[in-house]
Design an enzyme around this catalytic site. Structure first.
Site, PDB file in Angstrom:
ATOM      1  N   GLU A 176       0.838  -1.218   0.000  1.00 46.25           N
ATOM      2  CA  GLU A 176       0.000   0.000   0.000  1.00 46.25           C
ATOM      3  C   GLU A 176       0.866   1.259   0.000  1.00 46.25           C
ATOM      4  O   GLU A 176       1.863   1.331   0.735  1.00 46.25           O
ATOM      5  CB  GLU A 176      -0.886  -0.032   1.245  1.00 46.25           C
ATOM      6  CG  GLU A 176      -2.288   0.407   0.984  1.00 46.25           C
ATOM      7  CD  GLU A 176      -3.030  -0.522   0.045  1.00 46.25           C
ATOM      8  OE1 GLU A 176      -3.157  -0.167  -1.156  1.00 46.25           O
ATOM      9  OE2 GLU A 176      -3.509  -1.567   0.505  1.00 46.25           O
TER      10      GLU A 176
ATOM     11  N   ASP B 270      -4.659   1.114  -9.361  1.00 42.51           N
ATOM     12  CA  ASP B 270      -6.070   0.738  -9.523  1.00 42.51           C
ATOM     13  C   ASP B 270      -6.423   0.455 -10.983  1.00 42.51           C
ATOM     14  O   ASP B 270      -7.136  -0.499 -11.295  1.00 42.51           O
ATOM     15  CB  ASP B 270      -6.970   1.858  -8.983  1.00 42.51           C
ATOM     16  CG  ASP B 270      -6.558   2.289  -7.588  1.00 42.51           C
ATOM     17  OD1 ASP B 270      -5.956   1.469  -6.869  1.00 42.51           O
ATOM     18  OD2 ASP B 270      -6.819   3.449  -7.222  1.00 42.51           O
TER      19      ASP B 270
HETATM   20  C1  GLA Z   1      -5.369   4.696  -3.776  1.00 47.32           C
HETATM   21  C2  GLA Z   1      -4.664   5.150  -5.043  1.00 47.32           C
HETATM   22  C3  GLA Z   1      -3.622   4.121  -5.511  1.00 47.32           C
HETATM   23  C4  GLA Z   1      -2.700   3.716  -4.374  1.00 47.32           C
HETATM   24  C5  GLA Z   1      -3.503   3.368  -3.131  1.00 47.32           C
HETATM   25  C6  GLA Z   1      -2.632   3.085  -1.949  1.00 47.32           C
HETATM   26  O1  GLA Z   1      -6.149   3.579  -4.057  1.00 47.32           O
HETATM   27  O2  GLA Z   1      -5.604   5.327  -6.080  1.00 47.32           O
HETATM   28  O3  GLA Z   1      -2.894   4.645  -6.600  1.00 47.32           O
HETATM   29  O4  GLA Z   1      -1.759   4.713  -4.107  1.00 47.32           O
HETATM   30  O5  GLA Z   1      -4.409   4.403  -2.782  1.00 47.32           O
HETATM   31  O6  GLA Z   1      -1.894   1.935  -2.143  1.00 47.32           O
END
Ligand code: GLA
Length: 390
Positions: free
Chosen positions: A36, A179
């Site tokens: 994360e 994502d």
């Molecule tokens: C959100 C962001 C991702 C990533 C996560 C943390 O989902 O959209 O790009 O940084 O937080 O891992």
């Protein structure tokens, strides 16, 4: 008999616009198993695609107008391609229109379209409903305009980068790219090991049922203030840390050299942020090694350590997420952690399948005792990426 999601959104399209759509495309939400806030640090992450998808019924137009509708929102958009720019349109329309803008920005010829969306990825739950929306639209446009961006993984990597540009530039969310890669590049039954330094991926077997396990999503329904500001601050701290170290990104800090690197950083807070990123990348490596060795039941302590790191070092958890993780792990989960950006949204718990109900009721009871809103708990599996449905 209930209508399939494809039929439902196609019918809604016809009711809104008259003719039938040219087709229906969909893209999934995601949960990140581990890794994360590593994506914008050129690190590693391991998302799966969810069974919950966003469906897009689409027909091309002959002009350059976009007409955008959603079954989840009363807001309707009508905008010319030329008028799409950072912040315009705002709201969910920016994610859809942004994809058309970003395709043009990448040199593709695009036309206007009519679009009806039906989103089944819970909103505001940290499960990437916005990436699912972008990628469903991108899949539709790629097919309808013969752009061939839904083919092999390298074409899909290009489409993911276009969707990231849409989100960063038009929707103005400074997110890191995990994502969109999850929505376009995951495969059913696998976690996607995504290397955010070079964009390469490996499919890692993730077969819960083979080990009698289930993966619970616990959507806390908590939405905290200033999430966007906090996300941007974490990103800035990581950039600051890598600059202080004279490195391109925190990915360049080897796990074995972490202590020396931390000694060279000024301030406890920035040290803690860097420690999270470097240890989290190492946890991704360790989890992948366990999965490849067929040892899924052994990953629990990595999930727990990841949560502790996000709570204590990166400081992106919140009481609701901590309560969900604590209740799950004390009532039979093998491990649990918050997933996604943090400050609310969802946690995940790896549980023996026959303990799912017990863990779920423990989490519900803990929330009720604390006077929190009722969480939404459901089991998920690793499913297919964006595709044409009909
Ligand atoms: C959100 C962001 C991702 C990533 C996560 C943390 O989902 O959209 O790009 O940084 O937080 O891992």
């Amino acid at each position: 008999m209930s209508l399939s999601c494809e039929t439902h959104v196609a019918q809604a399209f016809s009711e809104a616009f008259g003719p039938e759509p040219s087709g229906v495309w969909s893209a999934p939400g995601r949960v990140n198993l581990i890794g994360e806030h590593t994506d914008y640090n050129e690190g590693l992450c391991l998302p799966i695609a969810l069974p919950q998808r966003t469906y897009a019924a689409v027909a091309l137009r002959t002009d350059r107008r976009l007409r955008l509708r959603s079954l989840q929102s009363p807001t309707q958009y009508e905008i010319d391609l030329e008028d799409i720019r950072p912040g315009n349109p705002s709201g969910w329309g920016g994610y859809a229109a942004g994809v058309l803008w970003a395709l043009q920005d990448a040199g593709h010829q695009v036309r206007g379209l009519d679009l009806m969306l039906d989103g089944h990825v819970p909103l505001g739950a940290g499960l990437s409903s916005s990436a699912a929306l972008e990628c469903a639209v991108a899949a539709a446009v790629s097919d309808l305009m013969d752009l061939h961006l839904l083919g092999d993984d390298s074409a899909r990597a290009g489409l993911a980068a276009i969707c990231v540009n849409a989100e960063n530039t038009i929707a103005q969310a400074p997110t890191g790219g995990m994502d969109q890669s999850a929505a376009l590049r995951c495969q059913a039954g696998h976690g996607l090991l995504l290397d955010c330094r070079d964009g390469s991926v490996e499919q890692v077997p993730f077969d819960l049922s083979a080990d009698g396990l289930a993966l619970l999503v616990m959507d806390t329904r908590a939405e905290h203030q200033l999430v966007d500001v906090q996300y941007a601050q974490r990103r800035a701290s990581c950039e600051d840390a890598s600059q202080q170290l004279g490195l391109a990104s925190l990915r360049e800090v080897a796990f074995n050299d972490l202590d020396q690197a931390l000694d060279r950083l000024s301030g406890n807070r920035i040290r803690a942020r860097a420690r999270h990123v470097v240890t989290e990348i190492e946890r991704v490596r360790q989890m992948v090694a366990l999965l490849r060795a067929g040892r899924l039941p052994d990953v629990g302590s990595l999930l727990n350590a990841s949560h502790a790191s996000m709570r204590d070092d990166f400081e992106i958890s919140c009481t609701e997420l901590d309560v969900a993780v604590e209740a799950a792990t004390t009532h039979g989960a093998l491990g649990a952690r918050m997933t996604g950006g943090g400050f609310g949204g969802s946690a995940i718990a790896l549980v023996p399948a026959d303990s799912s109900a017990k863990v779920t009721s423990a989490v519900m009871d803990a929330f009720s005792d604390k006077g929190f809103a009722t969480p939404n708990c459901f089991a998920v599996t690793a499913e297919a990426p964006a595709r044409r449905d009909s």
